[in-house]
Design an enzyme around this catalytic site. Structure first.
Site, PDB file in Angstrom:
ATOM      1  N   GLY A  26     -39.162  36.733 -50.799  1.00  0.00           N
ATOM      2  CA  GLY A  26     -38.038  35.929 -51.308  1.00  0.00           C
ATOM      3  C   GLY A  26     -37.520  34.923 -50.306  1.00  0.00           C
ATOM      4  O   GLY A  26     -36.370  34.483 -50.373  1.00  0.00           O
ATOM      5  N   GLY A  52     -32.998  34.039 -47.937  1.00  0.00           N
ATOM      6  CA  GLY A  52     -34.339  34.105 -47.349  1.00  0.00           C
ATOM      7  C   GLY A  52     -34.669  32.879 -46.519  1.00  0.00           C
ATOM      8  O   GLY A  52     -35.187  32.996 -45.403  1.00  0.00           O
ATOM      9  N   THR A 101     -26.788  44.954 -51.531  1.00  0.00           N
ATOM     10  CA  THR A 101     -25.535  44.255 -51.848  1.00  0.00           C
ATOM     11  C   THR A 101     -24.360  45.228 -51.951  1.00  0.00           C
ATOM     12  O   THR A 101     -24.542  46.395 -52.334  1.00  0.00           O
ATOM     13  CB  THR A 101     -25.683  43.493 -53.179  1.00  0.00           C
ATOM     14  OG1 THR A 101     -24.391  43.091 -53.634  1.00  0.00           O
ATOM     15  CG2 THR A 101     -26.322  44.336 -54.271  1.00  0.00           C
ATOM     16  N   ASP A 102     -23.160  44.716 -51.661  1.00  0.00           N
ATOM     17  CA  ASP A 102     -21.939  45.538 -51.826  1.00  0.00           C
ATOM     18  C   ASP A 102     -21.694  45.881 -53.293  1.00  0.00           C
ATOM     19  O   ASP A 102     -20.917  46.787 -53.598  1.00  0.00           O
ATOM     20  CB  ASP A 102     -20.710  44.806 -51.235  1.00  0.00           C
ATOM     21  CG  ASP A 102     -20.378  43.470 -51.888  1.00  0.00           C
ATOM     22  OD1 ASP A 102     -21.131  43.007 -52.766  1.00  0.00           O
ATOM     23  OD2 ASP A 102     -19.348  42.868 -51.498  1.00  0.00           O
ATOM     24  N   GLU A 103     -22.369  45.151 -54.206  1.00  0.00           N
ATOM     25  CA  GLU A 103     -22.095  45.369 -55.630  1.00  0.00           C
ATOM     26  C   GLU A 103     -22.543  46.746 -56.096  1.00  0.00           C
ATOM     27  O   GLU A 103     -22.118  47.226 -57.148  1.00  0.00           O
ATOM     28  CB  GLU A 103     -22.760  44.272 -56.479  1.00  0.00           C
ATOM     29  CG  GLU A 103     -22.286  42.897 -56.049  1.00  0.00           C
ATOM     30  CD  GLU A 103     -22.555  41.793 -57.034  1.00  0.00           C
ATOM     31  OE1 GLU A 103     -22.773  42.079 -58.223  1.00  0.00           O
ATOM     32  OE2 GLU A 103     -22.546  40.624 -56.613  1.00  0.00           O
ATOM     33  N   TYR A 115     -27.680  43.773 -62.965  1.00  0.00           N
ATOM     34  CA  TYR A 115     -28.104  43.333 -61.625  1.00  0.00           C
ATOM     35  C   TYR A 115     -27.800  44.412 -60.597  1.00  0.00           C
ATOM     36  O   TYR A 115     -28.689  44.866 -59.863  1.00  0.00           O
ATOM     37  CB  TYR A 115     -27.398  42.019 -61.243  1.00  0.00           C
ATOM     38  CG  TYR A 115     -27.464  41.734 -59.747  1.00  0.00           C
ATOM     39  CD1 TYR A 115     -28.676  41.476 -59.120  1.00  0.00           C
ATOM     40  CD2 TYR A 115     -26.304  41.751 -58.954  1.00  0.00           C
ATOM     41  CE1 TYR A 115     -28.735  41.238 -57.738  1.00  0.00           C
ATOM     42  CE2 TYR A 115     -26.357  41.515 -57.584  1.00  0.00           C
ATOM     43  CZ  TYR A 115     -27.578  41.265 -56.983  1.00  0.00           C
ATOM     44  OH  TYR A 115     -27.648  41.047 -55.629  1.00  0.00           O
ATOM     45  N   LYS A 162     -30.262  46.846 -58.302  1.00  0.00           N
ATOM     46  CA  LYS A 162     -30.225  46.855 -56.832  1.00  0.00           C
ATOM     47  C   LYS A 162     -29.951  48.272 -56.318  1.00  0.00           C
ATOM     48  O   LYS A 162     -30.490  48.685 -55.283  1.00  0.00           O
ATOM     49  CB  LYS A 162     -29.163  45.890 -56.314  1.00  0.00           C
ATOM     50  CG  LYS A 162     -29.473  44.416 -56.523  1.00  0.00           C
ATOM     51  CD  LYS A 162     -30.686  43.928 -55.740  1.00  0.00           C
ATOM     52  CE  LYS A 162     -30.441  43.888 -54.244  1.00  0.00           C
ATOM     53  NZ  LYS A 162     -31.618  43.331 -53.513  1.00  0.00           N
ATOM     54  N   ASN A 194     -20.540  39.035 -50.570  1.00  0.00           N
ATOM     55  CA  ASN A 194     -20.958  37.740 -51.128  1.00  0.00           C
ATOM     56  C   ASN A 194     -21.220  36.716 -50.032  1.00  0.00           C
ATOM     57  O   ASN A 194     -20.344  36.446 -49.224  1.00  0.00           O
ATOM     58  CB  ASN A 194     -19.871  37.171 -52.047  1.00  0.00           C
ATOM     59  CG  ASN A 194     -19.841  37.834 -53.397  1.00  0.00           C
ATOM     60  OD1 ASN A 194     -19.592  39.031 -53.506  1.00  0.00           O
ATOM     61  ND2 ASN A 194     -20.088  37.064 -54.446  1.00  0.00           N
ATOM     62  N   ASN A 195     -22.410  36.133 -50.051  1.00  0.00           N
ATOM     63  CA  ASN A 195     -22.770  35.088 -49.074  1.00  0.00           C
ATOM     64  C   ASN A 195     -22.454  33.707 -49.630  1.00  0.00           C
ATOM     65  O   ASN A 195     -22.460  33.495 -50.843  1.00  0.00           O
ATOM     66  CB  ASN A 195     -24.274  35.115 -48.819  1.00  0.00           C
ATOM     67  CG  ASN A 195     -24.722  36.240 -47.898  1.00  0.00           C
ATOM     68  OD1 ASN A 195     -25.588  36.036 -47.067  1.00  0.00           O
ATOM     69  ND2 ASN A 195     -24.146  37.421 -48.025  1.00  0.00           N
ATOM     70  N   PRO A 202     -15.452  26.295 -64.358  1.00  0.00           N
ATOM     71  CA  PRO A 202     -15.179  27.391 -65.303  1.00  0.00           C
ATOM     72  C   PRO A 202     -14.770  28.681 -64.589  1.00  0.00           C
ATOM     73  O   PRO A 202     -15.608  29.427 -64.100  1.00  0.00           O
ATOM     74  CB  PRO A 202     -16.525  27.569 -66.026  1.00  0.00           C
ATOM     75  CG  PRO A 202     -17.546  27.075 -65.053  1.00  0.00           C
ATOM     76  CD  PRO A 202     -16.904  26.074 -64.163  1.00  0.00           C
ATOM     77  N   ASN A 243     -10.533  34.557 -56.580  1.00  0.00           N
ATOM     78  CA  ASN A 243     -11.316  33.405 -57.054  1.00  0.00           C
ATOM     79  C   ASN A 243     -10.476  32.141 -57.218  1.00  0.00           C
ATOM     80  O   ASN A 243     -10.922  31.043 -56.885  1.00  0.00           O
ATOM     81  CB  ASN A 243     -11.990  33.742 -58.391  1.00  0.00           C
ATOM     82  CG  ASN A 243     -13.108  34.754 -58.220  1.00  0.00           C
ATOM     83  OD1 ASN A 243     -13.617  34.956 -57.112  1.00  0.00           O
ATOM     84  ND2 ASN A 243     -13.492  35.403 -59.310  1.00  0.00           N
ATOM     85  N   ARG A 263     -16.256  37.303 -67.731  1.00  0.00           N
ATOM     86  CA  ARG A 263     -17.594  37.904 -67.712  1.00  0.00           C
ATOM     87  C   ARG A 263     -17.468  39.351 -68.206  1.00  0.00           C
ATOM     88  O   ARG A 263     -16.573  40.069 -67.743  1.00  0.00           O
ATOM     89  CB  ARG A 263     -18.081  37.874 -66.259  1.00  0.00           C
ATOM     90  CG  ARG A 263     -19.330  38.644 -65.971  1.00  0.00           C
ATOM     91  CD  ARG A 263     -19.578  38.722 -64.471  1.00  0.00           C
ATOM     92  NE  ARG A 263     -20.182  37.519 -63.935  1.00  0.00           N
ATOM     93  CZ  ARG A 263     -20.358  37.299 -62.622  1.00  0.00           C
ATOM     94  NH1 ARG A 263     -19.963  38.192 -61.742  1.00  0.00           N
ATOM     95  NH2 ARG A 263     -20.942  36.199 -62.214  1.00  0.00           N
ATOM     96  N   HIS A 287     -16.762  42.542 -65.728  1.00  0.00           N
ATOM     97  CA  HIS A 287     -16.506  41.797 -64.478  1.00  0.00           C
ATOM     98  C   HIS A 287     -15.845  42.688 -63.423  1.00  0.00           C
ATOM     99  O   HIS A 287     -14.696  43.099 -63.582  1.00  0.00           O
ATOM    100  CB  HIS A 287     -15.592  40.608 -64.811  1.00  0.00           C
ATOM    101  CG  HIS A 287     -15.485  39.593 -63.733  1.00  0.00           C
ATOM    102  ND1 HIS A 287     -14.778  38.429 -63.888  1.00  0.00           N
ATOM    103  CD2 HIS A 287     -15.982  39.552 -62.484  1.00  0.00           C
ATOM    104  CE1 HIS A 287     -14.845  37.706 -62.791  1.00  0.00           C
ATOM    105  NE2 HIS A 287     -15.572  38.388 -61.909  1.00  0.00           N
TER     106      HIS A 287
END
Ligand code: NAD
Ligand code: TYD
Length: 332
Positions: free
Chosen positions: A7, A13, A123-125, A147, A151, A176-177, A202, A246, A270, A273
């Site tokens: 990647g 990457g 990822t932290d997610e 997603y 992961k 988040n990067n 949005p 946000n 979302r 979310h």
């Protein structure tokens, strides 16, 4: 060290490949990337002529190819993935194929070829939404969307290959990067480029969701540190210690560009979310890592980069991508 990066034509990457070639003159890199919509050879045009760099277009699910490539390297840094939450909510097939089956294919090949270090980028997610506190590495995983679920599956498989097969795996989980070369489907490059074009931004739901922002070059330095100094079988959180709502982030972007807040367009939220992510990074601090970039300066540098690289993002946004997002986000 000879490193196989998967990647490497994507956002993190390409920044990581450039970092390794600059920081370690003795290292060489093979970059295996399928060049999906998110992979872009332009991201590494400046290192193409470096004799220590080789690009291979291919799929991490191709067992024969990955075994062949691993036979010539010491370490694998696995970053290839389908990465966009909204896309995973619309259809998860590719997320399961690349993120789960692809990771399994790489782990099997690494076991066969006796790779001496396998770093899986996570990822932290995977910890899910946190109302308070910060996630630690051994906290339970609680992913909310396809997603992050894919992961989490990849992380758990990688850990299992350490526990069961003693494959020398290390895992990083970053927040988040943001920074140069991020595909403009993610919120920061989407909002910067929309604002440059005086298009609506949005903002989902009430705009109060919180993300912890980490400059991509700090993540690359941390991944590099874990690659060389991390302990086999361990997980390392990489946070920016920089939680921002946000709507606050959106206003900062508009201010940096001198654009009006009237561009902010609330849209439907979302589904599923996650409200807030936060990481406890004490463990990687123990390895000596500190983010080198303060958020306000890094955000300003990122805005400047997109301002000066329209030739990079215009072709991306003017194609099918634009039509997709125009369909996706109707103002509320
Ligand atoms: P990206 O979407 O910009 O790039 C992903 C790259 O993987 C692309 O170049 C794509 O062509 C390649 N790829 C996809 N499927 C492939 C396949 N089957 N075979 C070979 N290559 C394939 O992603 P990114 O933001 O750079 O993220 C890189 C990694 O970091 C991912 O594993 C992601 O989950 C993780 N991560 C990202 C963030 C973030 O904020 N961007 C935060 C934490 C973790
Ligand atoms: P995103 O960049 O997609 O990263 P992730 O969902 O992986 O954290 O989104 C970051 C935050 O920005 C998230 O709370 C969703 C929000 N967001 C918007 O409000 N509008 C948008 O158009 C996008 C893409 C994201």
């Amino acid at each position: 060290m000879k490193i196989l990066v998967t990647g490497g034509a994507g956002f993190i990457g390409s920044n990581f490949v450039r970092h390794v070639l600059a920081a370690h003159p003795e290292d060489s890199v093979v970059n295996l990337d399928k060049l999906t919509y998110a992979g872009n050879p332009e991201n590494l045009r400046d290192v193409e002529q470096d004799a220590r760099y080789r690009f291979v277009k291919g799929d991490i699910c191709d067992g024969t190819l990955v075994r062949e490539l691993m036979a010539g390297v010491d370490a694998v840094v696995h970053m290839a993935a389908e990465t966009h939450v909204d896309k995973s909510n619309l259809g998860a097939d590719e997320f399961l194929r690349t993120n789960v089956t692809g990771t399994f294919t790489l782990l099997e090949a690494a076991r066969e070829t006796r790779i001496t270090r396998f770093l899986a980028v996570g990822t932290d997610e995977v910890y899910g939404s946190l109302s308070r506190g910060a996630a630690r590495e051994l906290d339970p995983l609680n992913p909310s969307n396809p997603y992050s679920a894919s992961k989490a599956a990849a992380d758990l498989l990688a850990r299992a290959y350490w526990t069961t097969h003693r494959l020398p795996v290390v895992i990083t989980r970053s927040s988040n990067n943001f920074g140069p070369y991020q595909y403009p489907e993610k919120v920061i490059p989407l909002f910067i480029t929309n604002a440059i074009e005086d298009r609506p931004l949005p903002l989902y739901g009430d705009g109060r969701n919180v993300r912890d922002w980490l400059y991509v070059l700090d993540n690359c330095a941390a991944i590099d540190l874990v690659l060389r100094r991390g302990k086999d079988g361990e997980i390392y959180n990489i946070g920016g210690d920089n939680e921002v709502e946000n709507v606050v982030l959106t206003r900062q972007i508009l201010r940096l560009l001198g654009k009006p807040e009237s561009l902010i367009t609330p849209v439907a939220d979302r589904p599923g979310h996650d409200r807030r992510y936060a990481l406890d990074s004490a463990k990687i601090r123990g390895l000596g890592f500190r983010p080198a970039h303060a958020f306000p300066a890094a955000l300003a540098a990122t805005v400047d980069w997109y301002r000066h690289h329209e030739a990079w993002w215009q072709p991306i946004k003017s194609g099918a991508f634009k039509a997709y997002y125009d369909r996706q986000y109707a103002p509320r």
